[in-house]
Enzyme design. Sequence first.
Site, PDB file in Angstrom:
ATOM      1  N   ASP A 297     -13.391   3.880  11.052  1.00 49.91           N
ATOM      2  CA  ASP A 297     -13.866   3.981   9.668  1.00 49.91           C
ATOM      3  C   ASP A 297     -14.464   2.638   9.239  1.00 49.91           C
ATOM      4  O   ASP A 297     -14.102   2.077   8.203  1.00 49.91           O
ATOM      5  CB  ASP A 297     -12.731   4.414   8.740  1.00 49.91           C
TER       6      ASP A 297
ATOM      7  N   LYS B 192       0.855  -1.182   0.000  1.00 48.57           N
ATOM      8  CA  LYS B 192       0.000   0.000   0.000  1.00 48.57           C
ATOM      9  C   LYS B 192       0.894   1.236   0.000  1.00 48.57           C
ATOM     10  O   LYS B 192       1.852   1.310   0.771  1.00 48.57           O
ATOM     11  CB  LYS B 192      -0.890  -0.024   1.250  1.00 48.57           C
TER      12      LYS B 192
END
Lengths: 461, 246
Positions: free
Chosen positions: A131, A39
């Site tokens: 989240d 990532k």
Amino acid sequence: MNAPVLIAGFTLGPVVHRGGMAVLREVTHPDHPGPLLMKMPKLAEGEDPAAIVSFEMEQMILPRLTGPHVPKCYGTGHEPTPWIVMERIGGGSLLPMLKRLPRGADEVAALAAATADALDGLHRQGVVHLDVKPSNILRRGTEDGPMVLVDFGLSRAAMLPDLMEEEFRLPYGTAPYMAPEQIMGIRGDPASDLFALGVLMYFFVTGRRPFGDPQRMAELKERIWSDPVPPRALAPECPPWLQEVILRCLEPAPERRPASAAQLAFDLRNPEAVALGPRAEKLRRDPWSKRIQRRFHPDFQPQLRRKAAALPQRDAPIVAVALDLDDMSKEMSAALLDMVARLLAIRPNARVACLNVLRTNLLRPDNTLDREGRNKHVQRLLELRHWSAPLALPEYRLTHHVLEAVSAGGAILEYASQNRVDHLILGAKAGGITQRVLGSIPAEVARDAPCSVTIVRVREF
Amino acid sequence: MRIALLADIHANLEALDACLAHAAAQGAGRLVFLGDLVGYGANPVEVTARVRELAAGGAIVLRGNHDEAALTGPHNFSKLAAAAIRWTSTQLTPDARDFLAGLPISHEEEDRLYVHSEGSDPERWIYVTDATAARVSLEATEARLTFCGHTHSPALFGLTATEKLVAHRPAPDLMLPLLQPRRWLAVMGAVGQPRDGNPAACYGLLDTGASECAWMRVPYDIATAAQKIRAAGLPEFLAERLFTGT
């Protein structure tokens, strides 16, 4: 043919996903066989500079997390650009399910229970996700695999510096799922994740988001005082118990939500044990006058106080007490009750599950005993309630379960592991011939339990 | 490599010995003394001698305001601190005085700055108790990592990618990432007189390879250290506070 690009020994493969703030690439490494992802944040001109702060937060948190509910981290670095390498989770996210909403209550409850397990695993490590939404919930492997939470860029870890703390262009999060306290800039309450899971359950059961997808701050804040249309008004097949659980998660004040992710999972797996309050029966929103009162009257406004940061919900354990109703002396009954009461005194948010195992004989199934068996089941539930009455606990903190099984020890162990029990309490057995031959149940449970076990013994002299 | 960072020993021999033994067991291959070897406690000569020996073996030793005051007299000291430093002054041997007089104010190696108070103006003995003071220090130096003491309270400050300053109170015995390429200022607690409510001696353990740092807490024989303070006729509160870590 170009030479392969390497970062810290990882060979870069194709891009598999471009998100709002980061890019995911396939990578390989000779020492790590599994499918891996690297990532990297988007660092181009014009991107939000907070994206890198959020990425660095994830670089700090992910390597410190363990367990089946997070992707395993294989390394982080900042050259030539910041990166994290993690395990690639096979099963895909819940996002594609949004195309086929609403879903049945059973399916949603099972999905939410598995997600609550994952949140429990995270909260126990002192981390609040902040989240939680379908795209950040992945299934590990097959249909029954555990849920995996990804993307810790907005998360808060109690033990780590909070890099996002000073990012004042708040709120950061995903508008439909964000808890009221998050909107007010309070980061670190595990109950914020339960609110988000409540939004997800509501959305999946009704096909509608409870608070829409607001873009402006004033609209975001509406959820603090304006209650959503009850799920059953939109999806009549939603059972009252599930509405009770969903609306409890969507309470504006965090302390009115379930006391922990594990307790939420418990409710989702034990519908018959969910205490039904006015929330369960509600078919309309609160009257206009009540909503206005919550919005403007200081005495009725939900309190969103700033708590000490990201405390794991250690004060809200699930305590299970196993009672041998066939062979329990008065003294033992009192001693067990005393032990539970003492635990409750120091753990004010604990909930108690009272268990009894009704032995079934698989070798000689006898249909004529069916009626008697059923009566026995009911009778034992009554006895459990009678035993627990002196605890004087509200209904939602006290449940009673008669488990039918061949082996009492096995049934108790299975129950403890499925329901994420934190503490098992059992009475010691007086030594007898059966014990010497078969081994004692308390010893078996103490040896194999996934949690703490207290064996209560009555001192005789 | 693992480096032990020892600040504010304050003539507490029991606490120093406990931390040195603990650090050795943790594999610390290097010692950095972040100043204030003396003052408050009852063993200034013994502590100075011990640290001097370690310095001969390669340990870095820095000057603190109490080390300076023991030689030149207390300036801007509280009544308690002044009383203790006057007593300390009468105890120090010529050897101990020579050693303290020769201590540097700061030391830099690789990406690290070691200093007793803070980096912007070390000899003004400014306390880094908040984000503003931490920012002043971080902006005044080039070092990626600053390690200091002086406040007797563990704290970690960091500058984020957007130049925001975050403050964190480190939990005991937990390795915290000093994330690359960001800049950090770590305030070690005190070895010899903790004031954060935890009476256990505190020292820092830095892992340079992983760029991680822990604030280790070590139990030590407080009763003996306090009894020596009383026997020396030092103010009673200096003995009492060791038990409560205040």
